[in-house]
Scaffold this motif. Structure first.
Motif, short mmCIF file in Angstrom:
data_model
loop_
_atom_site.label_atom_id
_atom_site.label_comp_id
_atom_site.label_asym_id
_atom_site.label_seq_id
_atom_site.Cartn_x
_atom_site.Cartn_y
_atom_site.Cartn_z
N LYS A 17 2.87 -66.61 -22.31
CA LYS A 17 4.07 -66.54 -23.15
C LYS A 17 3.70 -66.66 -24.62
N THR A 18 2.76 -67.55 -24.93
CA THR A 18 2.34 -67.72 -26.33
C THR A 18 1.74 -66.43 -26.88
N ILE A 19 0.94 -65.78 -26.08
CA ILE A 19 0.32 -64.53 -26.51
C ILE A 19 1.38 -63.45 -26.72
N LYS A 20 2.39 -63.43 -25.82
CA LYS A 20 3.46 -62.45 -25.98
C LYS A 20 4.24 -62.70 -27.28
N LYS A 21 4.52 -64.01 -27.57
CA LYS A 21 5.22 -64.33 -28.83
C LYS A 21 4.38 -63.92 -30.03
N LEU A 22 3.07 -64.16 -29.94
CA LEU A 22 2.17 -63.79 -31.03
C LEU A 22 2.16 -62.28 -31.22
N GLU A 23 2.19 -61.54 -30.11
CA GLU A 23 2.23 -60.09 -30.20
C GLU A 23 3.54 -59.63 -30.85
N ALA A 24 4.67 -60.31 -30.47
CA ALA A 24 5.96 -59.95 -31.08
C ALA A 24 5.94 -60.21 -32.58
N THR A 25 5.37 -61.36 -32.98
CA THR A 25 5.30 -61.69 -34.42
C THR A 25 4.47 -60.67 -35.17
N ILE A 26 3.34 -60.27 -34.57
CA ILE A 26 2.47 -59.28 -35.22
C ILE A 26 3.20 -57.95 -35.33
N ASP A 27 3.98 -57.59 -34.28
CA ASP A 27 4.76 -56.35 -34.34
C ASP A 27 5.78 -56.40 -35.46
N ASN A 28 6.45 -57.58 -35.62
CA ASN A 28 7.44 -57.71 -36.70
C ASN A 28 6.76 -57.58 -38.05
N ALA A 29 5.58 -58.24 -38.18
CA ALA A 29 4.86 -58.16 -39.45
C ALA A 29 4.43 -56.73 -39.73
N ASN A 30 4.01 -56.04 -38.71
CA ASN A 30 3.62 -54.63 -38.89
C ASN A 30 4.84 -53.80 -39.30
N GLY A 31 6.00 -54.09 -38.65
CA GLY A 31 7.22 -53.36 -39.03
C GLY A 31 7.60 -53.63 -40.48
N MET A 82 7.86 -51.86 -46.07
CA MET A 82 7.45 -51.99 -47.48
C MET A 82 6.75 -50.73 -47.95
N LYS A 83 5.92 -50.17 -47.08
CA LYS A 83 5.18 -48.97 -47.46
C LYS A 83 6.13 -47.79 -47.64
N GLU A 84 7.20 -47.75 -46.83
CA GLU A 84 8.16 -46.65 -46.93
C GLU A 84 9.22 -46.89 -48.00
N GLY A 85 9.20 -48.05 -48.68
CA GLY A 85 10.14 -48.33 -49.76
C GLY A 85 11.45 -48.89 -49.30
N LYS A 86 11.50 -49.44 -48.12
CA LYS A 86 12.73 -50.03 -47.59
C LYS A 86 12.82 -51.48 -48.01
N GLY A 87 14.06 -51.92 -48.36
CA GLY A 87 14.25 -53.31 -48.74
C GLY A 87 13.79 -53.58 -50.15
N THR A 88 14.02 -54.83 -50.58
CA THR A 88 13.68 -55.23 -51.95
C THR A 88 12.18 -55.17 -52.18
N LEU A 89 11.41 -55.77 -51.22
CA LEU A 89 9.95 -55.76 -51.38
C LEU A 89 9.41 -54.34 -51.33
N GLY A 90 10.03 -53.51 -50.51
CA GLY A 90 9.57 -52.13 -50.42
C GLY A 90 9.82 -51.38 -51.72
N LYS A 91 10.99 -51.58 -52.28
CA LYS A 91 11.29 -50.92 -53.55
C LYS A 91 10.40 -51.46 -54.65
N LEU A 92 10.15 -52.76 -54.61
CA LEU A 92 9.30 -53.36 -55.64
C LEU A 92 7.88 -52.81 -55.56
#
Length: 322
Positions: A236-250, A255-265
């Motif tokens: 379960k811990t590994i699955k949660k870690l994978e989900a967190t990494i997926d969110n960070a990748n998203g 940000m790379k596509e310019g979405k959101g405040t950080l993306g626009k910045l």
């Protein structure tokens, strides 16, 4: 009856008894003149002698009468054996007369190996001869080929040794001796090293035992930790870690596509430039408030006005009042 007649009768009896005794010692039966006799030719009779017994299937049925050399020039050197049978047992001409050892003490006998196929054997016929080797003869016969091979091997070994001696001159022999001595020294040093290792092991036996005990304890601890990890919900811990990494990748993709405040910045250069300019102006404003506070907070009883903003003094970090 006259004495001469008595003497003649006694002499005849003595002569008859002597002849009978002589034949008896030769195992000849003078009372069986009609006994059958046969002939056999041998190249070697292996010690068969006259008066040797003749058997059929282990039963004594006759004896050897005479052993002579064959008078025929074509068979010169062969031995001709004549034996007689007092038994009426019938067999064919294909039967074999085999010489066999009488026992361990020596001596040979003659055995008839009867055959019943073919013409019946009659007195005066020739039978086929065969010799059965005794224990020592058999061993000798089997050893002779080995002896010949051993002799050949010895000859080759002798040739090899001679060639080896010719190949190894004095210098080569000395070099070989030095090599042997060097190998002996190596073995001696190896034995010495092994003794040193054994002494070292004996001196540090207690330390080695302690080390082994510690190693065993560490192994047990690692095994326990592994068991605890296995029992923990690691999946379960590994699955949660994978989900967190997926969110960070998203988030990074956004940000790379310019979405959101950080993306626009990150992606909008104009916004970054405006923000940098605002930051610079804020820095200048704070410096101006620090250098010329009277311009922003003015208390004057006599109506004196503060000096205006001076960009050159502001850049030099100098107050306008000076």
């Amino acid at each position: 009856m006259s004495k001469e007649l008595k003497t003649g009768i006694v002499s005849l009896l003595i002569i008859g008894v002597g002849i009978w005794g002589y034949n008896f010692l030769k195992r000849q039966d003078v009372f069986s003149p009609n006994a059958r006799h046969f002939f056999v030719e041998y190249a070697n009779i292996n010690g068969l002698s006259e008066a040797s017994i003749v058997t059929i299937n282990g039963l004594q049925v006759g004896k050897v009468d005479q052993i002579t050399f064959n008078p025929s020039p074509e068979k010169k050197g062969t031995l001709l054996v004549r034996f007689s049978l007092q038994n009426n047992f019938e067999f064919s001409k294909n039967s074999i007369a085999k010489i066999y050892p009488a026992g361990l003490m020596g001596g040979q006998n003659l055995a008839i190996v009867p055959s019943y196929s073919g013409d019946k054997a009659v007195s005066g016929d020739y039978l086929q001869g065969e010799v059965k080797s005794d224990l020592f003869s058999s061993v000798g016969e089997k050893f002779n080929p080995i002896q010949d091979k051993l002799a050949n091997v010895l000859v080759h070994v002798d040739s090899l040794v001679v060639g080896f001696n010719q190949t190894l001159n004095q210098e080569a022999r000395q070099s070989l001796n030095r090599s042997i001595l060097g190998f002996e020294g190596t073995v001696y040093n190896l034995n010495k090293t092994m003794r040193s290792i054994n002494k070292l092991l004996e001196d540090n036996k207690s330390k080695i035992d302690v080390t082994l005990d510690n190693t065993k304890k560490i192994t047990e601890d690692v095994s326990k930790i592994t068991e605890d990890l296995a029992k923990a919900e690691l999946g379960k811990t590994i699955k949660k870690l994978e989900a967190t990494i997926d969110n960070a990748n998203g988030l990074l993709v956004g940000m790379k596509e310019g979405k959101g405040t950080l993306g626009k910045l990150v992606s909008d250069d104009k916004l970054y430039t405006n923000l940098a300019n605002a930051t610079k102006e804020m820095e200048e404003l704070l410096r101006e408030m620090k250098l010329n506070p009277k311009r922003f907070v003015h208390f004057s009883l006599f109506g004196k006005k503060p000096k205006p903003y001076n960009e050159e003094n502001n850049n030099k970090n100098v107050s306008n009042d000076k």
